[in-house]
Design a protein around this motif. Structure first.
Motif, PDB file in Angstrom:
ATOM      1  N   MET A 175       0.793  -1.321   0.088  1.00 26.66           N
ATOM      2  CA  MET A 175       0.034   0.047  -0.048  1.00 26.66           C
ATOM      3  C   MET A 175       0.973   1.298   0.066  1.00 26.66           C
ATOM      4  O   MET A 175       0.428   2.157  -0.732  1.00 26.66           O
ATOM      5  CB  MET A 175      -0.853  -0.156   1.117  1.00 26.66           C
ATOM      6  CG  MET A 175      -1.797   1.103   1.312  1.00 26.66           C
ATOM      7  SD  MET A 175      -2.547   0.976   2.970  1.00 26.66           S
ATOM      8  CE  MET A 175      -1.151   2.010   3.688  1.00 26.66           C
ATOM      9  N   LEU A 176       1.912   1.346   0.934  1.00 33.79           N
ATOM     10  CA  LEU A 176       2.641   2.300   1.026  1.00 33.79           C
ATOM     11  C   LEU A 176       3.661   2.592  -0.385  1.00 33.79           C
ATOM     12  O   LEU A 176       3.957   3.670  -0.993  1.00 33.79           O
ATOM     13  CB  LEU A 176       3.676   2.412   1.898  1.00 33.79           C
ATOM     14  CG  LEU A 176       3.096   2.437   3.617  1.00 33.79           C
ATOM     15  CD1 LEU A 176       4.228   2.087   4.698  1.00 33.79           C
ATOM     16  CD2 LEU A 176       2.256   3.606   3.749  1.00 33.79           C
ATOM     17  N   THR A 177       4.190   1.359  -0.992  1.00 27.50           N
ATOM     18  CA  THR A 177       4.964   1.371  -2.171  1.00 27.50           C
ATOM     19  C   THR A 177       4.000   2.088  -3.476  1.00 27.50           C
ATOM     20  O   THR A 177       4.523   2.819  -3.918  1.00 27.50           O
ATOM     21  CB  THR A 177       5.207   0.004  -2.476  1.00 27.50           C
ATOM     22  OG1 THR A 177       5.852  -0.544  -1.381  1.00 27.50           O
ATOM     23  CG2 THR A 177       6.168  -0.137  -3.725  1.00 27.50           C
ATOM     24  N   ASP A 178       2.683   1.777  -3.338  1.00 28.99           N
ATOM     25  CA  ASP A 178       1.788   2.009  -4.426  1.00 28.99           C
ATOM     26  C   ASP A 178       1.554   3.699  -4.319  1.00 28.99           C
ATOM     27  O   ASP A 178       1.769   4.296  -5.379  1.00 28.99           O
ATOM     28  CB  ASP A 178       0.383   1.684  -4.432  1.00 28.99           C
ATOM     29  CG  ASP A 178       0.255   0.306  -4.767  1.00 28.99           C
ATOM     30  OD1 ASP A 178       1.270  -0.145  -5.371  1.00 28.99           O
ATOM     31  OD2 ASP A 178      -0.797  -0.376  -4.852  1.00 28.99           O
ATOM     32  N   LEU A 220      10.949   7.568  -7.574  1.00 28.46           N
ATOM     33  CA  LEU A 220      11.930   6.975  -6.834  1.00 28.46           C
ATOM     34  C   LEU A 220      11.882   5.631  -7.572  1.00 28.46           C
ATOM     35  O   LEU A 220      10.912   4.941  -8.001  1.00 28.46           O
ATOM     36  CB  LEU A 220      11.187   6.708  -5.597  1.00 28.46           C
ATOM     37  CG  LEU A 220      11.493   7.971  -4.709  1.00 28.46           C
ATOM     38  CD1 LEU A 220      11.006   7.845  -3.338  1.00 28.46           C
ATOM     39  CD2 LEU A 220      12.861   8.692  -4.732  1.00 28.46           C
ATOM     40  N   ASP A 221      13.076   4.750  -7.594  1.00 27.12           N
ATOM     41  CA  ASP A 221      13.323   3.636  -7.964  1.00 27.12           C
ATOM     42  C   ASP A 221      12.884   2.444  -6.844  1.00 27.12           C
ATOM     43  O   ASP A 221      12.452   2.751  -5.690  1.00 27.12           O
ATOM     44  CB  ASP A 221      14.864   3.307  -8.427  1.00 27.12           C
ATOM     45  CG  ASP A 221      15.880   3.587  -7.391  1.00 27.12           C
ATOM     46  OD1 ASP A 221      15.629   3.165  -6.202  1.00 27.12           O
ATOM     47  OD2 ASP A 221      17.099   3.716  -7.811  1.00 27.12           O
ATOM     48  N   ASN A 222      13.105   1.214  -7.266  1.00 21.40           N
ATOM     49  CA  ASN A 222      12.705   0.097  -6.255  1.00 21.40           C
ATOM     50  C   ASN A 222      13.203   0.337  -4.854  1.00 21.40           C
ATOM     51  O   ASN A 222      12.630   0.170  -4.133  1.00 21.40           O
ATOM     52  CB  ASN A 222      13.048  -1.276  -6.793  1.00 21.40           C
ATOM     53  CG  ASN A 222      11.781  -1.689  -7.529  1.00 21.40           C
ATOM     54  OD1 ASN A 222      10.686  -1.105  -7.303  1.00 21.40           O
ATOM     55  ND2 ASN A 222      12.095  -2.715  -8.475  1.00 21.40           N
ATOM     56  N   ARG A 234      12.278   3.278  -2.992  1.00 23.23           N
ATOM     57  CA  ARG A 234      10.925   3.257  -2.463  1.00 23.23           C
ATOM     58  C   ARG A 234      10.834   2.282  -1.258  1.00 23.23           C
ATOM     59  O   ARG A 234      10.203   2.676   0.030  1.00 23.23           O
ATOM     60  CB  ARG A 234       9.847   2.502  -3.581  1.00 23.23           C
ATOM     61  CG  ARG A 234       9.543   3.682  -4.712  1.00 23.23           C
ATOM     62  CD  ARG A 234       8.356   3.106  -5.413  1.00 23.23           C
ATOM     63  NE  ARG A 234       8.509   1.878  -6.280  1.00 23.23           N
ATOM     64  CZ  ARG A 234       8.660   1.904  -7.559  1.00 23.23           C
ATOM     65  NH1 ARG A 234       8.717   2.972  -8.352  1.00 23.23           N
ATOM     66  NH2 ARG A 234       8.811   0.756  -8.208  1.00 23.23           N
ATOM     67  N   GLN A 235      11.739   1.097  -1.389  1.00 21.75           N
ATOM     68  CA  GLN A 235      11.972   0.203  -0.038  1.00 21.75           C
ATOM     69  C   GLN A 235      12.199   1.012   1.195  1.00 21.75           C
ATOM     70  O   GLN A 235      11.818   1.005   2.202  1.00 21.75           O
ATOM     71  CB  GLN A 235      12.783  -0.934  -0.199  1.00 21.75           C
ATOM     72  CG  GLN A 235      12.232  -1.896  -1.047  1.00 21.75           C
ATOM     73  CD  GLN A 235      13.010  -3.067  -1.435  1.00 21.75           C
ATOM     74  OE1 GLN A 235      14.498  -3.068  -0.679  1.00 21.75           O
ATOM     75  NE2 GLN A 235      12.747  -3.864  -2.470  1.00 21.75           N
ATOM     76  N   GLN A 236      13.460   1.863   0.895  1.00 25.34           N
ATOM     77  CA  GLN A 236      13.794   2.595   2.226  1.00 25.34           C
ATOM     78  C   GLN A 236      12.578   3.581   2.756  1.00 25.34           C
ATOM     79  O   GLN A 236      12.814   3.806   3.730  1.00 25.34           O
ATOM     80  CB  GLN A 236      15.004   3.376   1.709  1.00 25.34           C
ATOM     81  CG  GLN A 236      16.485   2.468   1.429  1.00 25.34           C
ATOM     82  CD  GLN A 236      17.551   3.240   0.744  1.00 25.34           C
ATOM     83  OE1 GLN A 236      17.351   4.030   0.227  1.00 25.34           O
ATOM     84  NE2 GLN A 236      18.626   2.599   0.879  1.00 25.34           N
ATOM     85  N   HIS A 280       6.411  -4.977   9.629  1.00 28.52           N
ATOM     86  CA  HIS A 280       4.914  -4.797   9.589  1.00 28.52           C
ATOM     87  C   HIS A 280       4.466  -4.736   7.760  1.00 28.52           C
ATOM     88  O   HIS A 280       3.289  -4.699   7.550  1.00 28.52           O
ATOM     89  CB  HIS A 280       4.329  -3.575  10.220  1.00 28.52           C
ATOM     90  CG  HIS A 280       4.309  -3.773  11.577  1.00 28.52           C
ATOM     91  ND1 HIS A 280       4.631  -3.057  12.450  1.00 28.52           N
ATOM     92  CD2 HIS A 280       3.971  -4.748  12.420  1.00 28.52           C
ATOM     93  CE1 HIS A 280       4.521  -3.354  13.865  1.00 28.52           C
ATOM     94  NE2 HIS A 280       3.902  -4.532  13.720  1.00 28.52           N
ATOM     95  N   ILE A 281       5.509  -4.481   7.122  1.00 28.74           N
ATOM     96  CA  ILE A 281       5.324  -4.249   5.707  1.00 28.74           C
ATOM     97  C   ILE A 281       4.594  -5.641   5.215  1.00 28.74           C
ATOM     98  O   ILE A 281       3.854  -5.342   4.105  1.00 28.74           O
ATOM     99  CB  ILE A 281       6.630  -4.101   4.778  1.00 28.74           C
ATOM    100  CG1 ILE A 281       7.621  -5.338   4.992  1.00 28.74           C
ATOM    101  CG2 ILE A 281       7.099  -2.697   4.973  1.00 28.74           C
ATOM    102  CD1 ILE A 281       8.716  -5.289   4.073  1.00 28.74           C
TER     103      ILE A 281
END
Ligand SMILES: Nc1ncnc2c1ncn2[C@@H]1O[C@H](COP(=O)(O)OP(=O)(O)OP(=O)(O)O)[C@@H](O)[C@H]1O
Length: 253
Positions: A109-112, A120-122, A125-127, A142-143
């Protein structure tokens, strides 16, 4: 201090159709003007139907005003550049559980949000996702959780992480703390105040809870039937209310 949000003479009318021939005109916002500075909290109070949520919706671009001007950091906001300014203003809804997609993991959800609104790249985004979870007191693992696996307070933290992930300057809290019990509400309020200190965030707080308004807002606007009937520094307004409607809201008349 810099003026973050400047609203001038904002008007919004709804038209409601009753049967075939009768149309009702509802003036939800009439000539609303105010300013909000970075790092400050402005509270909007008023009884049901006074226009508070309409104001919030116009500010985030869900509704379009009929007249008036919204300036963010000095620049006029229009519907055509809404996507650009949705980074700056974010909305925290009343019911976090309903605002979260039950079938989507928190990380996705947050990545979307980042995928939709940033370049941002992958890895970036993860960071950013992990950073925003930490910021609201949640953990990396929690991800992989789904919304139903969290308590009400944690769900509100997730909603907050989602609101903060684009580093906004202004957060609209539309009765966002109402559904929480007093202990959870106090935790989220403390978190909001900490974030405000760290990041200079401004809040527009829509609430009927005058104790909360007094606790966290610097300035307060009282609305009735789409109009501002009184405004001023919160402490002064709540200790010496001038308008009959303010006194009514405070249970003083
Ligand atoms: N989509 C809509 N269509 C028609 N009328 C609407 C619409 N949304 C709001 N209204 C009307 O506009 C007025 C202001 O509503 P609004 O929801 O902004 O008030 P509010 O102060 O936020 O109330 P509450 O505290 O209950 O959320 C009300 O009379 C409401 O019935």
């Amino acid at each position: 201090m810099s003026c973050l949000l400047e609203v001038t003479a904002l008007c919004k009318t709804y038209r409601k159709q009753h049967g075939l021939f009768r149309q009702e005109t509802i003036k939800a916002l009439e000539n609303i003007s105010f300013q909000l500075h970075a790092g400050k909290t402005l509270a909007i109070v008023g009884e049901t139907g006074s226009g508070k949520s309409t104001l919030a919706k116009v500010l985030v671009g869900i509704e379009q005003p009929d007249q008036g001007e919204i300036r963010l950091a000095g620049k006029v906001v229009t519907m055509t550049n809404y996507r650009k300014y949705n980074h700056v203003i974010r909305y925290l809804f009343q019911d976090a559980e309903r605002a979260l997609n039950p079938s989507q993991k928190i990380g996705d959800m947050l990545t979307d949000v980042l995928r939709f609104s940033t370049v941002l790249d992958n890895l970036q985004r993860q960071q950013k996702v992990l950073e925003s979870l930490q910021q609201v007191g949640l953990m990396d693992e929690h991800i992989d959780f789904y919304p139903h696996m969290f308590s009400a307070g944690q769900q509100q933290r997730i909603a907050l992480a989602r609101a903060l992930i684009l580093d906004p300057k202004l957060l609209i809290l539309d009765e966002a703390l109402t559904v929480l019990d007093p202990t959870l509400r106090a935790q989220i309020v403390n978190l909001l105040l900490e974030l405000q200190q760290q990041k200079g965030l401004a809040y527009l707080l829509i609430s009927k809870n005058l104790r909360l308004v007094r606790h966290i807002s610097d300035h307060c606007i009282v609305m009735q039937h789409g109009q501002v009937v009184e405004s001023g520094p919160t402490e002064q307004l709540l200790t010496q209310p001038q308008h009959a409607h303010t006194r009514k809201l405070m249970g003083m008349s």
